[in-house]
Motif scaffolding. Structure first.
Motif, PDB file in Angstrom:
ATOM      1  N   HIS A 205       0.869  -0.638  -0.130  1.00 27.37           N
ATOM      2  CA  HIS A 205       0.404  -0.535   0.033  1.00 27.37           C
ATOM      3  C   HIS A 205       0.839   1.074  -0.038  1.00 27.37           C
ATOM      4  CE1 HIS A 205       1.107  -0.659   4.819  1.00 27.37           C
ATOM      5  NE2 HIS A 205       0.598   0.584   4.461  1.00 27.37           N
ATOM      6  N   ASN A 206       2.195   1.394   0.400  1.00 26.78           N
ATOM      7  CA  ASN A 206       2.446   2.419   0.432  1.00 26.78           C
ATOM      8  C   ASN A 206       3.838   2.205  -0.658  1.00 26.78           C
ATOM      9  OD1 ASN A 206       4.732   0.778   1.864  1.00 26.78           O
ATOM     10  ND2 ASN A 206       4.704   1.282   3.701  1.00 26.78           N
ATOM     11  N   GLY A 207       4.045   1.566  -1.611  1.00 27.53           N
ATOM     12  CA  GLY A 207       5.206   1.407  -2.256  1.00 27.53           C
ATOM     13  C   GLY A 207       6.978   1.095  -1.789  1.00 27.53           C
ATOM     14  N   SER A 208       6.519   0.774  -1.205  1.00 22.58           N
ATOM     15  CA  SER A 208       7.677  -0.168  -0.191  1.00 22.58           C
ATOM     16  C   SER A 208       8.435  -1.211  -1.080  1.00 22.58           C
ATOM     17  CB  SER A 208       7.211   0.434   1.557  1.00 22.58           C
ATOM     18  OG  SER A 208       7.058  -0.632   1.516  1.00 22.58           O
ATOM     19  N   VAL A 209       8.060  -2.025  -1.689  1.00 24.60           N
ATOM     20  CA  VAL A 209       8.313  -3.559  -2.022  1.00 24.60           C
ATOM     21  C   VAL A 209       8.590  -3.291  -3.358  1.00 24.60           C
ATOM     22  CG1 VAL A 209       8.521  -5.716  -2.086  1.00 24.60           C
ATOM     23  CG2 VAL A 209       7.969  -4.156  -0.228  1.00 24.60           C
ATOM     24  N   PRO A 210      10.313  -3.057  -4.093  1.00 27.13           N
ATOM     25  CA  PRO A 210      10.513  -2.799  -5.270  1.00 27.13           C
ATOM     26  C   PRO A 210       9.912  -4.123  -6.650  1.00 27.13           C
ATOM     27  CG  PRO A 210      12.163  -3.615  -4.894  1.00 27.13           C
ATOM     28  CD  PRO A 210      11.484  -3.086  -3.395  1.00 27.13           C
ATOM     29  N   THR A 211      10.112  -5.564  -5.743  1.00 27.74           N
ATOM     30  CA  THR A 211       9.739  -6.468  -6.907  1.00 27.74           C
ATOM     31  C   THR A 211       8.858  -7.399  -6.306  1.00 27.74           C
ATOM     32  OG1 THR A 211      11.735  -8.104  -6.239  1.00 27.74           O
ATOM     33  CG2 THR A 211      11.719  -6.811  -8.176  1.00 27.74           C
ATOM     34  N   LEU A 212       7.936  -8.026  -6.802  1.00 27.59           N
ATOM     35  CA  LEU A 212       7.000 -10.062  -6.373  1.00 27.59           C
ATOM     36  C   LEU A 212       8.224 -10.891  -5.905  1.00 27.59           C
ATOM     37  CD1 LEU A 212       4.339 -10.399  -8.517  1.00 27.59           C
ATOM     38  CD2 LEU A 212       4.273  -8.975  -6.544  1.00 27.59           C
ATOM     39  N   THR A 213       9.526 -10.956  -5.634  1.00 30.92           N
ATOM     40  CA  THR A 213      10.684 -11.670  -5.371  1.00 30.92           C
ATOM     41  C   THR A 213      10.043 -10.880  -4.006  1.00 30.92           C
ATOM     42  OG1 THR A 213      11.027 -12.402  -8.032  1.00 30.92           O
ATOM     43  CG2 THR A 213      12.436 -12.926  -5.697  1.00 30.92           C
ATOM     44  N   SER A 214      11.312  -9.884  -3.976  1.00 32.76           N
ATOM     45  CA  SER A 214      11.570  -9.619  -2.845  1.00 32.76           C
ATOM     46  C   SER A 214      10.188  -9.058  -1.425  1.00 32.76           C
ATOM     47  CB  SER A 214      12.071  -8.048  -3.399  1.00 32.76           C
ATOM     48  OG  SER A 214      10.928  -7.157  -3.011  1.00 32.76           O
ATOM     49  N   LEU A 215       8.564  -8.825  -2.005  1.00 32.99           N
ATOM     50  CA  LEU A 215       7.860  -9.253  -1.275  1.00 32.99           C
ATOM     51  C   LEU A 215       7.650 -10.497  -0.921  1.00 32.99           C
ATOM     52  CD1 LEU A 215       4.650  -8.807  -0.439  1.00 32.99           C
ATOM     53  CD2 LEU A 215       3.491  -9.017  -2.186  1.00 32.99           C
ATOM     54  N   LEU A 216       7.955 -11.701  -1.877  1.00 38.76           N
ATOM     55  CA  LEU A 216       8.284 -13.335  -0.385  1.00 38.76           C
ATOM     56  C   LEU A 216       9.063 -13.574   0.242  1.00 38.76           C
ATOM     57  CD1 LEU A 216       6.706 -15.111  -4.035  1.00 38.76           C
ATOM     58  CD2 LEU A 216       5.694 -14.223  -1.741  1.00 38.76           C
ATOM     59  N   SER A 217      10.560 -12.807   0.082  1.00 44.31           N
ATOM     60  CA  SER A 217      11.184 -13.126   0.558  1.00 44.31           C
ATOM     61  C   SER A 217      11.712 -11.469   1.443  1.00 44.31           C
ATOM     62  CB  SER A 217      12.492 -13.467  -0.408  1.00 44.31           C
ATOM     63  OG  SER A 217      12.105 -14.039  -1.236  1.00 44.31           O
ATOM     64  N   PRO A 218      10.681 -11.409   1.857  1.00 44.86           N
ATOM     65  CA  PRO A 218      10.564  -9.801   2.969  1.00 44.86           C
ATOM     66  C   PRO A 218      12.894  -9.530   3.732  1.00 44.86           C
ATOM     67  CG  PRO A 218       9.196 -11.505   3.681  1.00 44.86           C
ATOM     68  CD  PRO A 218       9.967 -11.850   3.310  1.00 44.86           C
ATOM     69  N   ASP A 219      13.163 -10.757   3.814  1.00 43.84           N
ATOM     70  CA  ASP A 219      14.772 -10.456   4.314  1.00 43.84           C
ATOM     71  C   ASP A 219      15.850  -9.847   3.189  1.00 43.84           C
ATOM     72  OD1 ASP A 219      14.467 -10.901   6.492  1.00 43.84           O
ATOM     73  OD2 ASP A 219      15.461 -13.252   6.540  1.00 43.84           O
ATOM     74  N   THR A 220      15.330 -10.012   2.095  1.00 49.82           N
ATOM     75  CA  THR A 220      15.885  -9.545   0.483  1.00 49.82           C
ATOM     76  C   THR A 220      14.958  -7.863   0.086  1.00 49.82           C
ATOM     77  OG1 THR A 220      14.709 -10.201  -0.897  1.00 49.82           O
ATOM     78  CG2 THR A 220      16.025 -11.173  -0.256  1.00 49.82           C
ATOM     79  N   ARG A 221      14.367  -7.876   0.760  1.00 50.55           N
ATOM     80  CA  ARG A 221      13.868  -6.203   0.755  1.00 50.55           C
ATOM     81  C   ARG A 221      15.113  -5.116   0.896  1.00 50.55           C
ATOM     82  NH1 ARG A 221       7.422  -6.732   3.735  1.00 50.55           N
ATOM     83  NH2 ARG A 221       7.192  -8.670   2.754  1.00 50.55           N
ATOM     84  N   PRO A 222      15.374  -4.558  -0.653  1.00 49.94           N
ATOM     85  CA  PRO A 222      16.040  -2.972  -0.462  1.00 49.94           C
ATOM     86  C   PRO A 222      15.686  -1.716   1.106  1.00 49.94           C
ATOM     87  CG  PRO A 222      14.698  -2.828  -2.421  1.00 49.94           C
ATOM     88  CD  PRO A 222      14.681  -4.062  -1.510  1.00 49.94           C
ATOM     89  N   ARG A 223      16.320  -1.388   1.529  1.00 52.70           N
ATOM     90  CA  ARG A 223      15.975  -0.369   2.172  1.00 52.70           C
ATOM     91  C   ARG A 223      16.266   1.190   1.578  1.00 52.70           C
ATOM     92  NH1 ARG A 223      19.192   3.587   5.348  1.00 52.70           N
ATOM     93  NH2 ARG A 223      18.068   4.724   6.651  1.00 52.70           N
ATOM     94  N   ARG A 224      16.395   1.189   0.929  1.00 51.97           N
ATOM     95  CA  ARG A 224      15.966   2.458  -0.683  1.00 51.97           C
ATOM     96  C   ARG A 224      16.147   1.961  -1.597  1.00 51.97           C
ATOM     97  NH1 ARG A 224      20.156   6.981   1.614  1.00 51.97           N
ATOM     98  NH2 ARG A 224      19.473   7.898   0.050  1.00 51.97           N
ATOM     99  N   PHE A 225      15.907   2.607  -2.862  1.00 51.39           N
ATOM    100  CA  PHE A 225      16.036   2.344  -4.243  1.00 51.39           C
ATOM    101  C   PHE A 225      14.961   3.383  -4.631  1.00 51.39           C
ATOM    102  CE2 PHE A 225      11.675  -0.167  -2.677  1.00 51.39           C
ATOM    103  CZ  PHE A 225      10.648   0.318  -3.329  1.00 51.39           C
ATOM    104  N   ASN A 226      14.760   3.423  -5.894  1.00 54.21           N
ATOM    105  CA  ASN A 226      14.519   4.185  -7.044  1.00 54.21           C
ATOM    106  C   ASN A 226      12.811   3.770  -7.564  1.00 54.21           C
ATOM    107  OD1 ASN A 226      16.378   6.708  -6.953  1.00 54.21           O
ATOM    108  ND2 ASN A 226      17.794   5.398  -7.675  1.00 54.21           N
ATOM    109  N   VAL A 227      11.988   4.912  -7.567  1.00 64.18           N
ATOM    110  CA  VAL A 227      11.465   4.420  -8.176  1.00 64.18           C
ATOM    111  C   VAL A 227      10.881   5.643  -9.285  1.00 64.18           C
ATOM    112  CG1 VAL A 227      10.063   3.493  -7.140  1.00 64.18           C
ATOM    113  CG2 VAL A 227       9.603   6.099  -7.020  1.00 64.18           C
TER     114      VAL A 227
END
Length: 111
Positions: free
Chosen positions: A23-45
């Motif tokens: 809801h807040n646009g905080s996850v850049p890929t579905l892969t990182s959505l399913l693997s929370p420990d890989t979610r980047p702290r910062r990224f460009n959109v």
């Protein structure tokens, strides 16, 4: 907004083209959505390249667009440490095995 003040989730149709996620646009890929420990702290959109394998934004390991990519609009930095941008919740799928995660993502690509 749904009756009663609940959040109305968007449809999954075309999810492959609607990154970033949550809801807040905080996850850049579905892969990182399913693997929370890989979610980047910062990224460009913004003006983003799409990654059709991980489904979402095509980014390098630092959260930037790949070298040589020219975004079509001015990118904005998402920092998940800022208020309202936290990406630590929504851990559904983290316990799926790698094959099940891959199958789920392949299914979502078809929508």
């Amino acid at each position: 907004m749904a009756r009663g003040g609940n959040y109305a989730a968007p449809p999954l149709t075309g999810i492959w083209a609607s990154a970033p996620y949550l809801h807040n646009g905080s996850v850049p890929t579905l892969t990182s959505l399913l693997s929370p420990d890989t979610r980047p702290r910062r990224f460009n959109v913004g003006g983003h390249a799409l990654d059709f394998e991980q489904v979402g934004l095509k980014l390098d390991e630092t959260g930037n667009y790949p070298g040589g990519y020219k975004p079509f609009s001015m990118p904005a930095l998402i920092d998940t440490a800022t208020p309202g941008r936290n990406n630590s919740g929504h851990r559904f799928g983290e316990k799926l095995d790698a094959g099940d995660k891959r199958d789920l993502i392949e299914y979502l690509k078809l929508l």
